[in-house]
Design an enzyme around this catalytic site. Sequence first.
Site, PDB file in Angstrom:
ATOM      1  N   LYS A   1     -26.334  -4.389  18.649  1.00  0.00           N
ATOM      2  CA  LYS A   1     -26.584  -4.844  17.378  1.00  0.00           C
ATOM      3  C   LYS A   1     -25.661  -4.298  16.348  1.00  0.00           C
ATOM      4  O   LYS A   1     -25.008  -4.970  15.291  1.00  0.00           O
ATOM      5  CB  LYS A   1     -28.000  -4.600  16.895  1.00  0.00           C
ATOM      6  CG  LYS A   1     -29.143  -4.958  17.580  1.00  0.00           C
ATOM      7  CD  LYS A   1     -29.284  -6.144  17.994  1.00  0.00           C
ATOM      8  CE  LYS A   1     -30.271  -6.709  19.027  1.00  0.00           C
ATOM      9  NZ  LYS A   1     -30.539  -6.176  20.099  1.00  0.00           N
TER      10      LYS A   1
ATOM     11  N   GLY B   1     -25.671  -0.058  21.494  1.00  0.00           N
ATOM     12  CA  GLY B   1     -24.575  -0.373  20.507  1.00  0.00           C
ATOM     13  C   GLY B   1     -24.707  -1.876  20.303  1.00  0.00           C
ATOM     14  O   GLY B   1     -23.690  -2.383  19.347  1.00  0.00           O
TER      15      GLY B   1
ATOM     16  N   CYS C   1     -37.882  -6.706  21.565  1.00  0.00           N
ATOM     17  CA  CYS C   1     -37.522  -7.375  22.615  1.00  0.00           C
ATOM     18  C   CYS C   1     -38.875  -7.461  23.516  1.00  0.00           C
ATOM     19  O   CYS C   1     -38.946  -7.381  24.652  1.00  0.00           O
ATOM     20  CB  CYS C   1     -36.514  -6.813  23.797  1.00  0.00           C
ATOM     21  SG  CYS C   1     -36.775  -5.242  24.378  1.00  0.00           S
TER      22      CYS C   1
HETATM   23  N1  SAM Z   1     -30.028  -1.720  18.921  1.00  0.00           N
HETATM   24  C1  SAM Z   1     -29.575  -1.432  20.462  1.00  0.00           C
HETATM   25  C2  SAM Z   1     -28.833  -2.428  21.056  1.00  0.00           C
HETATM   26  O1  SAM Z   1     -28.684  -3.539  20.621  1.00  0.00           O
HETATM   27  O2  SAM Z   1     -28.104  -2.063  21.851  1.00  0.00           O
HETATM   28  C3  SAM Z   1     -30.906  -1.360  21.232  1.00  0.00           C
HETATM   29  C4  SAM Z   1     -31.939  -0.384  20.776  1.00  0.00           C
HETATM   30  S1  SAM Z   1     -33.347  -0.284  21.781  1.00  0.00           S
HETATM   31  C5  SAM Z   1     -34.240  -1.649  21.577  1.00  0.00           C
HETATM   32  C6  SAM Z   1     -34.237   1.005  20.614  1.00  0.00           C
HETATM   33  C7  SAM Z   1     -33.638   2.159  20.390  1.00  0.00           C
HETATM   34  O3  SAM Z   1     -34.596   3.048  19.498  1.00  0.00           O
HETATM   35  C8  SAM Z   1     -33.520   3.042  21.855  1.00  0.00           C
HETATM   36  O4  SAM Z   1     -31.979   3.540  21.836  1.00  0.00           O
HETATM   37  C9  SAM Z   1     -34.209   4.313  21.489  1.00  0.00           C
HETATM   38  O5  SAM Z   1     -33.749   5.572  22.080  1.00  0.00           O
HETATM   39  C10 SAM Z   1     -34.695   4.586  20.005  1.00  0.00           C
HETATM   40  N2  SAM Z   1     -35.827   5.342  19.519  1.00  0.00           N
HETATM   41  C11 SAM Z   1     -36.734   5.586  20.385  1.00  0.00           C
HETATM   42  N3  SAM Z   1     -37.731   6.076  19.355  1.00  0.00           N
HETATM   43  C12 SAM Z   1     -37.199   6.064  18.324  1.00  0.00           C
HETATM   44  C13 SAM Z   1     -37.674   6.676  16.655  1.00  0.00           C
HETATM   45  N4  SAM Z   1     -38.851   7.371  16.667  1.00  0.00           N
HETATM   46  N5  SAM Z   1     -36.715   6.274  15.728  1.00  0.00           N
HETATM   47  C14 SAM Z   1     -35.767   5.718  16.039  1.00  0.00           C
HETATM   48  N6  SAM Z   1     -35.252   5.341  17.080  1.00  0.00           N
HETATM   49  C15 SAM Z   1     -36.046   5.229  18.207  1.00  0.00           C
END
Ligand code: SAM
Length: 322
Positions: free
Chosen positions: A118, A116, A233
């Site tokens: 962003k 959450g 990241c």
């Molecule tokens: N935006 C979040 C934050 O700031 O707390 C962190 C996001 S994290 C870097 C990436 C997210 O993309 C993960 O929660 C993951 O489960 C999700 N994800 C994985 N595969 C995905 C897909 N094919 N399409 C969309 N989201 C995906």
Amino acid sequence: MADASRLLTRLSERVFVDPSDRAAFVDALQHPQPEPPAVLWLRDRPAELPWAALPSLPWQPPFVDRLAPGTRPGQHPLHEAGHFYCLDFSSVVASSVMGAIAPAPQVVIDLCAAPGGKSLFSWAAFQPSVLLCNEVVRKRVKILIANLKRCGVTTARVMNLDPAAIAEPLAHSADLVIVDAPCSGQSLLAKGQKVPGCFHPVTLSRNAKRQKRILANAAALVRPGGYLAYMTCTYAPEENEQVGSWFLKQFPEFEAVEVAHLATLQSPLADWPCYRLWPHMGLGAGSFTALFRCEPISPAQDLVAAPFPHDFVQQYSFEIYA
Ligand code: SAM
């Protein structure tokens, strides 16, 4: 391990010309140091902070404080009471591209939202009337809802769909789409975590493909004149600059926006505006960030909110206050 170390050295040679930068980068990953944590204020910020804050950077949003390395703000009662969210300062740098968006977006869709950070940043920055937080991995939805709820983000709705299932029903309806993309996570090494295979070419190519698929769906959601924020990241250019270059070629209606306060972080690996925080800069584990804007069809339509398909959202989203 020897293989990982060889791949890391090779990466450092590809991303830095200067041998001292290469050495500092490799050292930051091999000898992780405590990073300065940050807090994102969602409710009243006390006049006197309970922790020592580091001096604000000139562009730092007023709702963010950067704390001394080793501070544990998550243990303070104000955290449980939902006054703030803890995040890495690299995430603040990545999210700060939102500062180049004006006027404030009213409809924000975060496609990769859990846990959450962003979404909460966009809420603190804009208080949009619609904040749609999507997380495709079901077991991560719970923590997303818990964080939004704790921080009192009253208008947020949560979805658990693949971005492809959202792109058509919500086409061209968002002022801002956030893609904090799943990636190889190389920067986690700078936090002392183990990330097996994070330099392997197969890992990079699988993540780059997945990011392209998410960005293509994200592009469909952005209304004319709206924005798309893309961040990761990880350090690999295959997932960052190369994915961004692919995006700009595939979707020529988008252009990369210059973010003035990040000018000193311009990536030398791209000839378009995109930004890199490196782990040896002392601000966090590192991130990549870029802001794309969809060209307005006509000046008259610029930043006029398109009708939002509330029925679809009503049907497929979780009621976080149920
Ligand atoms: N935006 C979040 C934050 O700031 O707390 C962190 C996001 S994290 C870097 C990436 C997210 O993309 C993960 O929660 C993951 O489960 C999700 N994800 C994985 N595969 C995905 C897909 N094919 N399409 C969309 N989201 C995906």
